[in-house]
Design a protein around this motif. Structure first.
Motif, PDB file in Angstrom:
ATOM      1  N   SER A 328       0.930  -1.280  -0.284  1.00 18.88           N
ATOM      2  CA  SER A 328      -0.069  -0.061   0.154  1.00 18.88           C
ATOM      3  C   SER A 328       0.695   0.860   0.019  1.00 18.88           C
ATOM      4  CB  SER A 328      -0.637   0.123   1.064  1.00 18.88           C
ATOM      5  OG  SER A 328      -1.615   1.031   1.040  1.00 18.88           O
ATOM      6  N   SER A 368      -5.662  -4.057  -2.641  1.00 22.11           N
ATOM      7  CA  SER A 368      -6.761  -3.404  -2.611  1.00 22.11           C
ATOM      8  C   SER A 368      -7.627  -2.977  -2.150  1.00 22.11           C
ATOM      9  CB  SER A 368      -7.268  -2.825  -4.281  1.00 22.11           C
ATOM     10  OG  SER A 368      -5.652  -2.612  -5.554  1.00 22.11           O
ATOM     11  N   HIS A 378      -6.581   4.958  -0.583  1.00 20.70           N
ATOM     12  CA  HIS A 378      -6.450   4.572  -2.141  1.00 20.70           C
ATOM     13  C   HIS A 378      -5.710   4.857  -2.858  1.00 20.70           C
ATOM     14  CE1 HIS A 378      -7.344   2.982  -5.581  1.00 20.70           C
ATOM     15  NE2 HIS A 378      -8.158   3.674  -6.867  1.00 20.70           N
ATOM     16  N   HIS A 397      -6.288  -7.993  -5.702  1.00 23.97           N
ATOM     17  CA  HIS A 397      -7.148  -7.658  -4.351  1.00 23.97           C
ATOM     18  C   HIS A 397      -8.089  -8.529  -3.192  1.00 23.97           C
ATOM     19  CE1 HIS A 397     -11.347  -9.832  -5.035  1.00 23.97           C
ATOM     20  NE2 HIS A 397     -11.245  -9.598  -6.389  1.00 23.97           N
ATOM     21  N   ARG A 422     -11.126  -0.163  -7.280  1.00 20.60           N
ATOM     22  CA  ARG A 422      -9.822  -0.118  -7.038  1.00 20.60           C
ATOM     23  C   ARG A 422      -8.808  -0.786  -7.606  1.00 20.60           C
ATOM     24  NH1 ARG A 422     -11.343   0.664  -0.244  1.00 20.60           N
ATOM     25  NH2 ARG A 422     -12.209   2.617  -0.807  1.00 20.60           N
ATOM     26  N   VAL A 426      -5.522   0.647  -9.671  1.00 14.92           N
ATOM     27  CA  VAL A 426      -4.441   0.628  -9.546  1.00 14.92           C
ATOM     28  C   VAL A 426      -3.393  -0.573 -10.570  1.00 14.92           C
ATOM     29  CG1 VAL A 426      -2.440  -1.142  -7.762  1.00 14.92           C
ATOM     30  CG2 VAL A 426      -4.539   0.336  -7.161  1.00 14.92           C
TER      31      VAL A 426
END
Length: 533
Positions: A328, A368, A378, A397, A422, A426
């Motif tokens: 992250s 994600s 995010h 994810h 999301r 990414v």
């Protein structure tokens, strides 16, 4: 199997096929199982249709990986009932076996034996038991999922599925102590333990003597390697140049063995004092033969101290491609993940790495939709991707895994559609950056190691650069020593050759190159370094 009619008719001289799923560690584990089976007189085949037994070496890191195994088990059950099939038993090995244990034995006859990653020596016994009817067997006779504090299989000679390949994997440590809140690996692979350095060097030397040209050192947290069992007194006899930074700095900072700004749930100073470090190991393996490349995976970013970065920077045959999983770009998310660092510490490490190793390629992992992830968090991941511009990334994810800290203490509260949206953002951001990085490769000349014929065309060869990029070589004929005007001999490019390759086109994940010549790694680096325009 559910009856004696479909069980094994004999426990000796079985034909066994192993299917491998998941990471490179599983690939090496399958080689270890092949070695154990052959030592017990069993035959290993490369075709499931000719096997008495099929063993699935499995992954449990994500739910999708397990779903593939369930589907394959259903296919194999149908195969067992076919009168034309030789298949009589199916086994589940690896992380999924460790996670689900006896639930696999209860799953409608899908699995006959179950064996965890630390119990592969017991596979022959389990197969012998499988010759009896299931109704006669206890779970202990069909399953071994005991984790070990010391099993490394250091004395097992792995049997590679393709011994002609110029590539080989060598396991140097097993298990993980990091206890990231999303990760099931500590529960399926157990605690960290490292092999003795000299046993690894011996295995690598044997591979080099067998013609291997690239060795990848493997571990669940490979760069936390610490051989604390070998006496330091042997250092002079072995000729290794070692340091003991952990011992020097322990009193000042227990996390001194790590990259600056990184911590963990355990203090590494005591366990690494007087131990051979991962930097020592990489240097020792690279010294076996300068014509053999050395890579390693899968590391943790905390374990990239300057001494390891220096070994990578200063050793020509240690590949200039490093995997540094970020997970992250948000400090608050990283805290919930229990990663032991902030966004700022991670960015500082990337900056330091690129300063010390010019031209290094960096890859990463991203999750994600982790528990509690907000849109702002995010967005921080997106901005990290834009700032760092990774060459490769593995993106998923979040899927909840039983037994983990997140499963016990956090809420999987991000809706599935939000996770997927999301993740798509990414992926799109990563691909845009990777495409720009690949476009910059056009006109650059790399030393690439040829791995084999390309999948899409027999007229092309597939190779990989020092920086880990896939390179497709167009044309089989080349000129030997293409950087030497006096050399004119034409030769066919073959797997294991080092080829001078001029990049002419670039796709999002692959480079297309024209071959200039076949050479040696030593000659190329002496004349050109890692690459040139």
């Amino acid at each position: 199997s559910s009856s004696s009619s479909s069980s094994l008719t004999s426990s000796s001289a079985l034909s066994i096929y192993i299917e491998t799923y998941g990471c490179q560690m599983n690939t090496n584990d399958s080689d270890i199982v092949r070695g154990i089976l052959r030592a017990h007189g069993h035959g290993v085949v490369n075709d499931a249709s000719r096997a008495d037994v099929v063993l699935l070496n499995t992954c449990a890191v994500r739910e999708g990986a397990e779903q593939k195994i369930w589907a394959r088990l259903a296919q194999l059950k149908a195969m067992k009932t076919s009168p034309e099939s030789t298949l009589r038993a199916v086994g589940v090995l690896g992380c999924m076996a460790e996670r689900l244990k006896s639930a696999l034995l209860r799953a409608d006859g899908l699995a006959d034996i179950v064996c965890g990653p630390d119990a592969y020596r017991d596979v022959p016994r389990l197969l012998a038991n499988a010759s009896r009817a299931t109704s006669e067997l206890t779970d202990d006779e069909r399953m071994n999922v005991l984790l070990s504090l010391d099993e490394t299989y250091a004395d097992v000679t792995p049997v590679r599925r393709d011994p002609s390949s110029p590539l080989a994997y060598v396991s140097v440590m097993r298990g993980c102590d990091n206890m990231c809140s999303f990760c099931v690996v500590p529960f399926t692979r157990g605690r960290e333990r490292s092999r003795a350095l000299d046993s690894i060097v011996r295995e690598c030397r044997d591979l080099v003597n067998a013609g291997v040209k690239e060795i990848t050192l493997l571990g669940q947290n490979v760069n936390s390697y610490a051989d604390k069992f070998s006496a330091r007194a042997v250092v002079d006899d072995l000729g290794y140049v070692v340091g003991d930074d952990a011992a020097k700095n322990a009193n000042a900072d227990p996390f001194a063995p790590y990259a600056k700004g990184f911590k963990s749930v355990y203090k590494p100073d005591a366990r690494r004092r007087h131990a051979y470090s991962f930097a020592d190991l990489v240097a020792a393996v690279a010294a076996i033969d300068r014509e053999v490349r050395v890579r390693f995976t899968s590391p943790h970013p905390k374990d990239f101290p300057d001494d390891l970065l220096r070994v990578v920077a200063e050793t020509p045959n240690v590949c200039k491609q490093l995997h540094m999983p970020a997970q992250s770009g948000s400090t608050s998310t990283l805290a919930r993940m229990r990663r032991g660092y902030t966004r700022e510490a991670y960015v500082d490490l990337i900056t330091r790495t690129r300063e010390m190793i010019p031209g290094v390629a960096i890859s990463s992992d991203f999750i994600s939709g982790f528990c509690g992830e907000t849109e702002a968090e995010h967005a921080e991941t997106i901005s990290l991707l834009e700032r760092v511009r990774f060459e490769t990334a593995y993106m998923f994810h979040y899927s909840l895994r039983d037994k983990t800290h997140a499963a016990r203490h956090l809420s999987d509260d991000v809706p599935e559609d939000v996770k997927k949206r999301r993740l798509a953002e990414v992926i799109d951001t990563f691909r845009a950056g990777a495409a720009r990085a690949n476009a910059e490769e056009i006109g650059r000349t790399h030393l690439v190691l040829v791995e084999g014929v390309a999948r899409k065309s027999d007229a092309q060869m597939s190779a990989r650069s020092d920086t880990g990029k896939r390179v497709i070589i167009e044309g089989w004929r080349t000129v030997r020593d293409g950087d030497d005007d006096d050399a004119h001999q034409e030769v066919d490019i073959k797997p294991g050759d080092y080829v001078i390759a001029r990049i002419e086109r670039a796709g999002p994940s692959t480079l297309i190159a024209r071959p200039l010549g076949v050479t040696t790694a030593t000659r190329f680096f002496e004349r050109h370094g890692a690459a040139w325009y």
